[in-house]
Structures are given as C-alpha cells and as structure tokens.
Design an enzyme around this catalytic site. Structure first.
Site, mmCIF file in Angstrom:
data_model
loop_
_atom_site.group_PDB
_atom_site.id
_atom_site.type_symbol
_atom_site.label_atom_id
_atom_site.label_comp_id
_atom_site.label_asym_id
_atom_site.label_seq_id
_atom_site.Cartn_x
_atom_site.Cartn_y
_atom_site.Cartn_z
ATOM 1 N N CYS A 107 -24.174 20.860 19.001
ATOM 2 C CA CYS A 107 -25.221 21.450 18.142
ATOM 3 C C CYS A 107 -25.346 20.674 16.836
ATOM 4 C CB CYS A 107 -24.940 22.921 17.856
ATOM 5 S SG CYS A 107 -23.354 23.238 17.059
ATOM 6 N N HIS A 126 -21.287 27.389 14.932
ATOM 7 C CA HIS A 126 -22.490 26.967 15.651
ATOM 8 C C HIS A 126 -23.632 26.716 14.673
ATOM 9 C CE1 HIS A 126 -25.101 26.413 19.034
ATOM 10 N NE2 HIS A 126 -25.726 27.577 18.956
#
Length: 445
Positions: free
Chosen positions: A51, A287
């Site tokens: 990510c 994340h």
C-alpha cells in the site's frame, strides 16, 4: 550481482534480515498494478505492505482522472483509458522524483529466463527496445525468490521525459505483472538517486520496507507524494539537540492525514494537510487508504487566520497551544504584522495579562484575525478507497461514497459515529461529521 543492485537492496530491505524472512516479505510485495473488476479505476492490493506504493499511485491516478479529464461519468473507466491513466501517473511520480537528479530518469525491468552471468543486473545499460526484454507473469515468484529476482533486474536510463513516457507506455504489460509494483518502486528510487535518498532520510540505516512487518516507511511515502524522502510530516526543517530534522518544504499536490496524529504521536503540517487537490492518503497504524472529493473549494487558498495558525504552530512544535512570549516578535514578523518593540510589549501585556510568560493560540488569533472562519464548503460529497478486498463492503474493491458536513465550534454536534476514519479526518476538519452510503463506515485497515 552489481554493487548498485546491492545498494538498492540494502536501501529497501536492510542488511540484516534473514533470507527466509526476506522471501516472506518479498512475496507480499510481488504484485502488479491490477485494477478492480468492480471499480474501473481502483487498484487492488492483494496482501499487506505494498500500500506504501499502491495508495500514492492510486491518489495521483485519481488526481489525473478527476481534474485533468472533461468526462462527466468519471467512474466509467474503460481499459484503454485505464492504461493511459496508469502510465501517465507513473511518469508523473518519476518526474517528481527526478527533479533533483538533472533530469535523468530510470526504469528497472527484469530479464526472464536469463542466467546471472548473462544478466547485466543494474549496470546501467542504455535504453533498448522492450522486445529484448520479456515481461511475463508466467514465472512464479517461488521459482525466483528474493536473491534470484534481484540478480535478474536491469536499469535503463532516459534523458528526456518524452523518451520516458514512450518507454513506460511501451512496457504497460510489465506494470501489471507479478513484479510491477517493485519494479516501479526501484525505478523511482534510482531516478531519485540512492545518495540523494540517504541524504534526506533521517536514519539511512533504517530500510524503506520494514524487514519484519513489510510496511513502507514514512520516507518512502513522502518520496512518492512529494519527490523527497524526508522522514517527517511537519512543515519545514527543525533543529533538535543540534541535529537538523528535515520536513516538507512546499504544498503537496496530494495530501496526507494519519490516525497517528489523532493519537498524538505526530503532527502533520499544512503542506501535506492542505494539498493542491482534494485528495489525501490516509494512514492507520498498518495500512494506507485514500480519501478524496471532487470539490476544489476544499483546497481553496489559506485564509489569513489559517496561515496565522500554521505559522504560530511552527513555533509550537510540541503542539501545546501556546508559545513563550519571547517568540511573539518572531511570529508577528513572519506574518508581516507590526513588530516594533513598543507594540510587541503592548501585545505581550494584552495577550498575557497574568504575566505567565506565554501567548495562547486562541487569544492571538482573536486579536489579529477576528471573525475569520475556515474557508471551504460546509457540506461536500466524499469518497474513500481501500485496495484490500477483505476490508471492503461485500469484499469488492470500490469507492465508498459519503457526505461530509463541517460544523462550526458553536454548532451542536450531530455525532454520527466515532470511527478511526472520522478521528483521522478530524485532524484536518475538527468538527466533521460523515454519513456513508454503506451500512458501515469504511475501514482504514
């Protein structure tokens, strides 16, 4: 394996990680730029880690889609348009990374089916036709492994943006293959220059990818967002115990907000918090996702009171909400306010009537910038992107639509929820409320 390859591996993965651990983390990063079947312009992420590259690419792709295109149905994105969008986005990020490197750009590719002896590795071979290099996802990661893959990569250099754009488009299939994300990351790093990156990172011994958890570092995120691999998110540079700590030096095109600020671990500066376009990378503990809107009024130029707040906070690095009265003159000079000694003393007495030796932010703003609220609309349509299928509603990677309402301090709060995404967005809009079209709020993880 060339010295440049070894330097690149150490910069990204570190020097002390065990081969088994490297292979495990490496496998999580081996994926291409793959679009969701449910949302034409949304990239999918298969496992935790990448990510740090995928979310910034998604953010810049949305910038191009929403603000460089005349089409009204922006969510309708056919394959040919996706191809062009992705390639233009990759070029834009490479161009940003190359701004300090004399206009030289690099692309890294891998040579399938070659032996180590036959491979030039990162020897800097000149640009060549893509037909000389096979870009296939047929060879499984397990057949390559960490060491083998790095023995089979090569660098190509380009002196002009036009050459780079042609090559990126010509190699479109490579970006979608099993190594596309890593090859693009390596291209950015070599375009920036390994020494340039080491000069910007606070601790050059810390790898860009965590060798245990596989997460990208803040330096990596900042490099992709701004072209500079600095380790901090505040505005400008700071000094701490004689050490210079580098921060962000200009308004970013795409912004950054983090749950870590809501938890008071850090303070994001205005250059990232108030970007040129209404698109923000949103960070949780583990994340990265993307929050965005189409309303450019959200990123209108700073109101004088907002500029004053930002300048005041640069003299209040601990985010205490006050500064020593000895710094009042510096703040007023930075804001081009009257700053002759007599007036400064008058203001010290007025703003600190009890003689505590401190100047509070609130009274300071009220004195010099009364009745100036925040600029921007009170209600706007927003969207959230999360590349992980399992984190999405119905396990489909799609943009989640919602309505945001920004209330004034004196307004009764609607209190729609108290979710991580709301707490994160409150670092930018303290009195924001969110109503989503799905049954649950979007996940930051």
């Amino acid at each position: 394996m060339s010295e440049l390859t070894k330097e690149l591996m150490e910069l990204v993965w570190g020097t002390n990680s065990s081969p088994g651990l490297s292979d495990t983390i490496f496998c999580r990063w081996t994926q291409g730029f793959v679009f969701s079947e449910s949302e034409g312009s949304a990239l999918e992420q298969f496992e935790g880690g990448p990510c740090a590259v995928i979310a910034p690419v998604q953010a810049f792709l949305l910038k191009k889609l929403l603000f460089s295109s005349e089409k009204s149905s922006w969510r309708d994105c056919p394959e040919e348009e996706r191809k062009e969008l992705l390639c233009h986005t990759l070029c834009d990020i490479l161009e940003s990374a190359g701004c300090d490197n004399s206009g030289s750009y690099c692309l890294v590719s891998w040579l399938r089916g070659k032996t180590t002896e036959e491979t030039a590795s990162l020897s800097g071979s000149p640009a060549q036709s893509s037909c000389q290099v096979e870009h296939s996802s047929a060879l499984a990661v397990e057949e390559l492994g960490f060491e083998r893959f790095h023995a089979l990569i090569q660098k190509r250099s380009f002196r002009s943006l036009a050459e780079l754009r042609d090559a990126v488009l010509d190699q479109y299939s490579m970006w979608g293959n099993k190594f596309g994300v890593l090859l693009f990351l390596y291209s950015v790093l070599l375009t920036k220059g390994i020494e340039n990156i080491k000069n910007e990172i606070e601790d050059s011994s810390e790898p860009l990818i965590d060798p245990v958890y596989g997460h990208g570092s803040q330096s990596l995120i900042n490099l992709l967002l701004t072209g500079h691999a600095v380790s901090n998110v505040w505005d400008g540079d700071r000094e701490c115990s004689g050490m210079k700590l580098l921060g962000i030096h200009e308004q970013a095109a795409v912004g950054f907000l983090t749950l870590m600020e809501a938890l008071r671990y850090c303070k994001v500066g205005s250059y990232l918090k108030s970007p040129k376009f209404p698109i923000w990378i949103v960070g949780s503990e583990t994340h990265l996702t993307v929050f965005f809107a189409k309303d450019m009024a959200l990123v209108a130029p700073e109101a004088p009171s907002e500029q004053a707040r930002r300048v005041f906070q640069t003299y209040d690095p601990e985010d205490n909400g006050f500064i020593p009265d000895s710094l009042l003159e510096d703040v007023m000079k930075a804001l081009d306010l009257v700053s002759d000694p007599e007036y400064i003393n008058l203001m010290k007495n007025k703003l600190d009537p009890e003689g505590l030796g401190i100047i509070l932010l609130g009274p300071f703003l009220q004195e010099f910038f009364p009745d100036q609220g925040s600029s921007g609309p009170e209600s706007f349509t927003v969207y959230h992107y999360n590349g992980l299928k399992q984190s999405n509603y119905n396990e489909k990677v799609m943009y989640v639509e919602g309505t945001a309402v920004v209330m004034g301090f004196e307004d009764p709060l609607l209190q729609t929820d108290d979710t991580p995404i709301k707490r994160c967005l409150q670092t930018k809009w303290p009195y924001i409320e969110l109503l989503w079209t799905t049954d649950r709020s979007p996940s930051l993880n």
